[in-house]
Structure formats: C-alpha cells, structure tokens
Motif scaffolding. Structure first.
Motif, PDB file in Angstrom:
ATOM      1  N   PRO A 137      -3.610  28.021 -27.575  1.00  0.00           N
ATOM      2  CA  PRO A 137      -3.664  27.960 -26.108  1.00  0.00           C
ATOM      3  C   PRO A 137      -2.575  27.073 -25.530  1.00  0.00           C
ATOM      4  CG  PRO A 137      -5.424  26.662 -27.080  1.00  0.00           C
ATOM      5  CD  PRO A 137      -4.796  27.409 -28.197  1.00  0.00           C
ATOM      6  N   LYS A 138      -2.196  27.400 -24.294  1.00  0.00           N
ATOM      7  CA  LYS A 138      -1.134  26.660 -23.607  1.00  0.00           C
ATOM      8  C   LYS A 138      -1.688  25.972 -22.369  1.00  0.00           C
ATOM      9  CE  LYS A 138       2.451  29.859 -25.211  1.00  0.00           C
ATOM     10  NZ  LYS A 138       3.547  30.780 -24.832  1.00  0.00           N
ATOM     11  N   ASP A 139      -0.985  24.923 -21.936  1.00  0.00           N
ATOM     12  CA  ASP A 139      -1.388  24.225 -20.721  1.00  0.00           C
ATOM     13  C   ASP A 139      -0.808  24.935 -19.499  1.00  0.00           C
ATOM     14  OD1 ASP A 139       1.297  23.491 -20.567  1.00  0.00           O
ATOM     15  OD2 ASP A 139       0.945  21.476 -21.360  1.00  0.00           O
ATOM     16  N   ALA A 140      -0.986  24.328 -18.332  1.00  0.00           N
ATOM     17  CA  ALA A 140      -0.549  24.963 -17.089  1.00  0.00           C
ATOM     18  C   ALA A 140       0.964  25.158 -17.040  1.00  0.00           C
ATOM     19  CB  ALA A 140      -1.012  24.127 -15.891  1.00  0.00           C
ATOM     20  N   GLN A 141       1.685  24.320 -17.798  1.00  0.00           N
ATOM     21  CA  GLN A 141       3.148  24.429 -17.821  1.00  0.00           C
ATOM     22  C   GLN A 141       3.653  25.384 -18.899  1.00  0.00           C
ATOM     23  OE1 GLN A 141       1.608  21.234 -17.554  1.00  0.00           O
ATOM     24  NE2 GLN A 141       1.864  21.573 -15.345  1.00  0.00           N
ATOM     25  N   GLY A 142       2.724  25.976 -19.638  1.00  0.00           N
ATOM     26  CA  GLY A 142       3.126  26.918 -20.675  1.00  0.00           C
ATOM     27  C   GLY A 142       3.425  26.286 -22.014  1.00  0.00           C
ATOM     28  N   HIS A 143       3.121  24.995 -22.160  1.00  0.00           N
ATOM     29  CA  HIS A 143       3.362  24.311 -23.426  1.00  0.00           C
ATOM     30  C   HIS A 143       2.131  24.413 -24.328  1.00  0.00           C
ATOM     31  CE1 HIS A 143       6.087  21.738 -20.672  1.00  0.00           C
ATOM     32  NE2 HIS A 143       6.816  22.678 -21.262  1.00  0.00           N
ATOM     33  N   LEU A 144       2.358  24.500 -25.631  1.00  0.00           N
ATOM     34  CA  LEU A 144       1.243  24.562 -26.569  1.00  0.00           C
ATOM     35  C   LEU A 144       0.414  23.288 -26.495  1.00  0.00           C
ATOM     36  CD1 LEU A 144       2.832  26.107 -29.800  1.00  0.00           C
ATOM     37  CD2 LEU A 144       1.338  27.220 -28.144  1.00  0.00           C
ATOM     38  N   GLN A 145      -0.895  23.438 -26.436  1.00  0.00           N
ATOM     39  CA  GLN A 145      -1.788  22.278 -26.471  1.00  0.00           C
ATOM     40  C   GLN A 145      -1.907  21.782 -27.904  1.00  0.00           C
ATOM     41  OE1 GLN A 145      -5.526  23.119 -24.566  1.00  0.00           O
ATOM     42  NE2 GLN A 145      -4.570  24.061 -22.785  1.00  0.00           N
ATOM     43  N   LYS A 146      -1.834  20.472 -28.062  1.00  0.00           N
ATOM     44  CA  LYS A 146      -1.828  19.883 -29.388  1.00  0.00           C
ATOM     45  C   LYS A 146      -3.043  18.992 -29.583  1.00  0.00           C
ATOM     46  CE  LYS A 146       3.247  19.876 -29.479  1.00  0.00           C
ATOM     47  NZ  LYS A 146       3.464  20.826 -30.561  1.00  0.00           N
ATOM     48  N   GLY A 147      -3.446  18.839 -30.853  1.00  0.00           N
ATOM     49  CA  GLY A 147      -4.465  17.869 -31.195  1.00  0.00           C
ATOM     50  C   GLY A 147      -5.887  18.398 -31.250  1.00  0.00           C
TER      51      GLY A 147
END
Length: 312
Positions: free
Chosen positions: A232-242
């Motif tokens: 999944p990605k955040d609102a900015q399109g970056h991969l969510q980590k952790g």
C-alpha cells in the motif's frame, strides 16, 4: 597524455557526484558518510571464527589456543564494528545537532550489548546446526554442516544481523545479511524473527521478508518465498513502510521447494506446505497443502458459488 582522456572523465564524474549530493542535501563531506562493506565483511568473518574457532577459525588453531584466539579476534572484530556503528549513526543523525560524544557513546553501547549476546547467539546457532544435521539424511556430521551448508552460513549471518537490527542499526544489519545473500543465494531480511532449530535445506532462492515470524523447528527447502502480498501507498504515492506484511509460520512447519506464501497469513503448527504452491490464506494446524488440495478446494468453491446462484 592518456589515450582515454582520464582527466575529463574524472571531472564529469565529480560533477555527477556533486549533483547527486546536492539533490540528496548532502553537503558535509568532512568524514566518511557510510559504513564500509569490506570492513564489516572482515569483522563478520572474524566473528564466525570466534563463534566456531576450530571449524571456522584459522587452519593452524589447536584446542589449547582457542581462548587466546577468541579473545584477540573478538576484541579486533568488536572494535571494527563499533567504528562502523558510529559511522552509521553519524550518517543517520547528520544535521540533528546531537553532540559527537553522545553518538560515540551510543555506538559503543550498541556493540557492547551485541557482545554480551554472543554466548546466547552461539547456543541458538547450535540448535540450527543440530536441526540441519538431524533433518538431512545426507549430513554425516555436525562439522560438515557448519563447514559447508549454505543454510547454516546464512543463519550465522542472520543471527548476527538480527541483533544489530534490534539495536537500531539497520544499515549495518542489512549489509551483514546481504553478504550471506551474495554467497548463498538465501535472502533473509535482518528484521525477520526466527526461533530455534531453523533449517534451510539446499537454500538457493529462499526469500524471507522483514516482518516474517518463524517458530521453532521449522524447515524450508530451496526457492521458498515468505513475502508480502501487496504494497500500500500513502497519499503522496510512496510505499508505506514498517507494517506487518509477511507470514507467520508456527512451530514444526515444513515448507517444500518452490512454495510461495504471501501476506500476513498464519501457517499453523505442524502444517506441511507442498512444493510449488501459492498460499495467500491462513493454513490450519496440521494441514497438508498441495497443488492437488488447492485445486480441489478451488473446484468446491466454484461449485458452491454456482449452486448459490442457481438457488437465487
């Protein structure tokens, strides 16, 4: 004059480096920014010798000299690792204004904690060695297992790397893991939690993701993947980590060659996962999953869906 116009190439490479550093906001070049892969490799090789001196130590070592060798080797290796830990902390904390003596103390404390863990780490590795010897009919001795099995080499690296990962030194940990990956083809993220008695037979192509949790007395074969199902990605399109995204494998599970298990699913205690299957759902304790059983389950689900539509 060089045939290759070296001076021009050097100048152009400097321009590329400067551009990259500017883009990454890295302007302080007063000290080395990153840990040294070569220095870490030498330190880990020394640690392997200290853990198993008569097997992985120098060829002329004898029993009478073990303690002297282990003491000298540990001192050298730990000092080297402290230097690399300090370099990582300086890299991560650049620009934050933390006093240099505090960063140095943090590095020293981390390596001291690691050193204190070495006896328990050796005991844990001994369970892996025994699991390999007892689980492989081709193994003639525990010495053969330690000296030549890629799965054991990968586990030595992982056990070391996992301690540093827990000590908040992820780059140092990742380099240690990747050294074994390059030698064995076994890719274990240092964050993976692996209990005692773990055995990877043959090993090539095994992938174990960061948030994987593996219980006691688990056995894997070559080309097994314990991976993530989605990213999944955040609102900015970056991969969510952790976030937890890899499987939980409970005690006494066997996973055969080529199996792919994806997502935060649980493989129940004592389950057997057959070769070349694709698993994205929980597997109950004691179950046997094969290509045939998955095809049968798919057929039953298809029939049930068709019946439900007919009734409606």
């Amino acid at each position: 004059m060089s045939t290759y116009n070296i001076s021009e190439i050097v100048q152009q490479l400097r321009q590329v480096r400067d551009q990259w550093r500017e883009q990454q906001n890295r302007t302080d070049q007063s000290h080395r920014e990153f840990p040294s892969r070569d220095a870490i490799a030498h330190a880990v090789d020394a640690l392997k010798g200290a853990l198993y001196p008569l097997r992985l130590g120098p060829p002329d070592l004898r029993h009478a000299g073990e303690d002297f060798y282990v003491g000298h080797t540990l001192d050298t290796a730990l000092q080297a690792l402290q230097t690399q830990a300090l370099t990582e902390l300086q890299y991560r904390q650049r620009g934050e204004g933390q006093p240099a003596h505090e960063i140095a103390a943090q590095a020293q404390q981390a390596v001291l904690t690691f050193a204190r863990n070495l006896p328990s780490l050796r005991r844990l590795l001994d369970t892996d060695v025994l699991a390999a010897f007892q689980g492989d009919p081709a193994a003639r001795s525990v010495d053969e297992v330690v000296l030549s099995y890629p799965g054991v080499l990968a586990l030595i690296h992982h056990r070391i790397a996992h301690v540093f990962y827990q000590l908040q030194l992820p780059l140092l940990a990742r380099i240690i893991s990747e050294l074994a990956h390059g030698q064995t083809g076994i890719d274990i993220h240092p964050g993976a939690q692996i209990d005692a008695g773990f055995f990877i037979d043959h090993g090539t192509g095994v992938v174990i993701g960061e948030t994987t949790v593996i219980g006691r007395n688990v056995r894997l074969y070559q080309a097994v993947t314990l991976g993530a199902k989605r990213f999944p990605k955040d609102a900015q399109g970056h991969l969510q980590k952790g976030w937890a995204r890899h499987p939980i494998v409970q005690d006494d599970v066997v996973i055969y060659a080529g199996a792919t298990i994806l997502g935060r699913v649980t493989i129940g205690q004592g389950a057997v996962i057959g070769g070349n299957v694709w698993v994205t759902d929980d597997v109950p304790a004691g179950a046997h999953v094969s290509q045939a059983s998955l095809q049968q389950a798919h057929h039953v689900a298809h029939v049930q869906t068709a019946t439900a539509h007919a009734v409606v």
